[in-house]
Design a protein around this motif. Structure first.
Motif, PDB file in Angstrom:
ATOM      1  N   VAL A   8       0.861  -1.181   0.000  1.00 14.41           N
ATOM      2  CA  VAL A   8       0.000   0.000   0.000  1.00 14.41           C
ATOM      3  C   VAL A   8       0.897   1.230   0.000  1.00 14.41           C
ATOM      4  O   VAL A   8       1.903   1.278   0.723  1.00 14.41           O
ATOM      5  CB  VAL A   8      -0.918   0.033   1.240  1.00 14.41           C
ATOM      6  CG1 VAL A   8      -1.919   1.187   1.141  1.00 14.41           C
ATOM      7  CG2 VAL A   8      -1.634  -1.290   1.431  1.00 14.41           C
ATOM      8  N   TRP A   9       0.524   2.254  -0.785  1.00 14.67           N
ATOM      9  CA  TRP A   9       1.341   3.453  -0.926  1.00 14.67           C
ATOM     10  C   TRP A   9       0.490   4.706  -0.743  1.00 14.67           C
ATOM     11  O   TRP A   9      -0.622   4.796  -1.281  1.00 14.67           O
ATOM     12  CB  TRP A   9       1.981   3.499  -2.315  1.00 14.67           C
ATOM     13  CG  TRP A   9       2.924   2.360  -2.586  1.00 14.67           C
ATOM     14  CD1 TRP A   9       2.579   1.104  -3.000  1.00 14.67           C
ATOM     15  CD2 TRP A   9       4.339   2.364  -2.447  1.00 14.67           C
ATOM     16  NE1 TRP A   9       3.704   0.322  -3.133  1.00 14.67           N
ATOM     17  CE2 TRP A   9       4.807   1.066  -2.808  1.00 14.67           C
ATOM     18  CE3 TRP A   9       5.266   3.330  -2.078  1.00 14.67           C
ATOM     19  CZ2 TRP A   9       6.141   0.721  -2.784  1.00 14.67           C
ATOM     20  CZ3 TRP A   9       6.613   2.987  -2.064  1.00 14.67           C
ATOM     21  CH2 TRP A   9       7.038   1.697  -2.405  1.00 14.67           C
ATOM     22  N   ALA A  10       1.020   5.657   0.015  1.00 10.45           N
ATOM     23  CA  ALA A  10       0.424   6.988   0.087  1.00 10.45           C
ATOM     24  C   ALA A  10       0.906   7.786  -1.105  1.00 10.45           C
ATOM     25  O   ALA A  10       2.114   7.872  -1.360  1.00 10.45           O
ATOM     26  CB  ALA A  10       0.832   7.681   1.392  1.00 10.45           C
ATOM     27  N   LEU A  11      -0.008   8.372  -1.866  1.00  5.16           N
ATOM     28  CA  LEU A  11       0.364   9.126  -3.054  1.00  5.16           C
ATOM     29  C   LEU A  11       0.601  10.590  -2.700  1.00  5.16           C
ATOM     30  O   LEU A  11      -0.144  11.173  -1.898  1.00  5.16           O
ATOM     31  CB  LEU A  11      -0.733   9.024  -4.114  1.00  5.16           C
ATOM     32  CG  LEU A  11      -1.143   7.609  -4.526  1.00  5.16           C
ATOM     33  CD1 LEU A  11      -2.149   7.663  -5.670  1.00  5.16           C
ATOM     34  CD2 LEU A  11       0.068   6.777  -4.916  1.00  5.16           C
ATOM     35  N   PRO A  12       1.623  11.211  -3.286  1.00  6.99           N
ATOM     36  CA  PRO A  12       1.939  12.624  -3.003  1.00  6.99           C
ATOM     37  C   PRO A  12       1.008  13.554  -3.761  1.00  6.99           C
ATOM     38  O   PRO A  12       1.428  14.358  -4.601  1.00  6.99           O
ATOM     39  CB  PRO A  12       3.391  12.752  -3.464  1.00  6.99           C
ATOM     40  CG  PRO A  12       3.503  11.764  -4.590  1.00  6.99           C
ATOM     41  CD  PRO A  12       2.613  10.608  -4.208  1.00  6.99           C
ATOM     42  N   THR A  13      -0.288  13.447  -3.487  1.00  5.13           N
ATOM     43  CA  THR A  13      -1.307  14.184  -4.234  1.00  5.13           C
ATOM     44  C   THR A  13      -2.286  14.843  -3.261  1.00  5.13           C
ATOM     45  O   THR A  13      -3.460  14.465  -3.201  1.00  5.13           O
ATOM     46  CB  THR A  13      -2.069  13.235  -5.175  1.00  5.13           C
ATOM     47  OG1 THR A  13      -2.613  12.146  -4.398  1.00  5.13           O
ATOM     48  CG2 THR A  13      -1.139  12.672  -6.244  1.00  5.13           C
TER      49      THR A  13
END
Length: 213
Positions: A27-32
């Protein structure tokens, strides 16, 4: 930034019902960063991008190497893909899902096949001789009172070959490809934000009527 699996598992996503037998790979947190209504913009920004063009040379090389090896070893032949080796997950979509949310034209640039979009989530799938996979995008509250994108990768390896393949590529995905992907998305998101917040140009036609003779 990688997140614990609970960041995905605790969300009320439809994908939990669609792919309960798939393993959550990461799972990844997106820089958006954005507001509560930013999911449509996120989808638009990600669709407009081209990872092979935006990524740094090392990530591009690994990406191209993967497809060359796949061609040489026959990993991506049609008979190993969706609705040949494995059935598409589309047959698991609930009948209550609007038809328009389950039909989407491909753009020809992505190896993934659109699965569905509903609310603040979107999923696409891919299959080959090694695995059946899903990339899931969501829009979630962040820790600062705002919102951001979140990506999860779910897989169902195809036997020992698939398990070995996923283990072999995991370090490259985590250390090279995914971080490069995040940076590419961050740059595109920033450009989109600048376009959306740029003041409209003021022309002569905007002059107040009081100054006219």
């Amino acid at each position: 930034m990688r997140l614990p699996n609970t960041a995905h598992e605790t969300q009320p996503w439809l994908i939990h019902q669609i792919a309960p037998d798939f393993r959550l790979e990461d799972v990844w947190a997106l820089p958006t960063p954005g507001g509560p209504d930013g999911f449509t913009t996120l989808v638009s920004v990600l669709q407009d991008g081209d990872f092979q063009q935006d990524a740094p040379p090392v990530a591009r090389m690994l990406w191209q190497l993967r497809w060359k090896l796949g061609a040489a070893l026959g990993l991506d032949r049609d008979r190993g893909g969706l609705d040949t080796r494995v059935r598409s997950l589309r047959h698991r979509l609930p009948p209550t899902l609007p038809e328009a949310a389950a039909i989407h034209p491909g753009d020809g640039r992505s190896p993934f096949t659109f699965l569905y979009q509903s609310g603040n989530e979107r999923a696409a799938e891919i299959a080959n001789r090694t695995m059946h996979g899903v990339v899931h995008l969501g829009w979630v509250p962040d820790e600062q009172g705002g919102w951001r994108g979140q990506m999860a990768v779910l897989v169902k390896p195809n036997g020992r070959l698939g398990t070995a393949y996923m283990a072999a590529i995991r370090p490259f995905r985590h250390q090279v490809v995914c971080p490069a992907l995040m940076r590419s998305w961050e740059r595109r998101w920033q450009r989109q934000w600048e376009r959306d917040t740029r003041p409209a140009p003021t022309g002569q036609h905007d002059a107040p009527a009081a100054v006219q003779p």
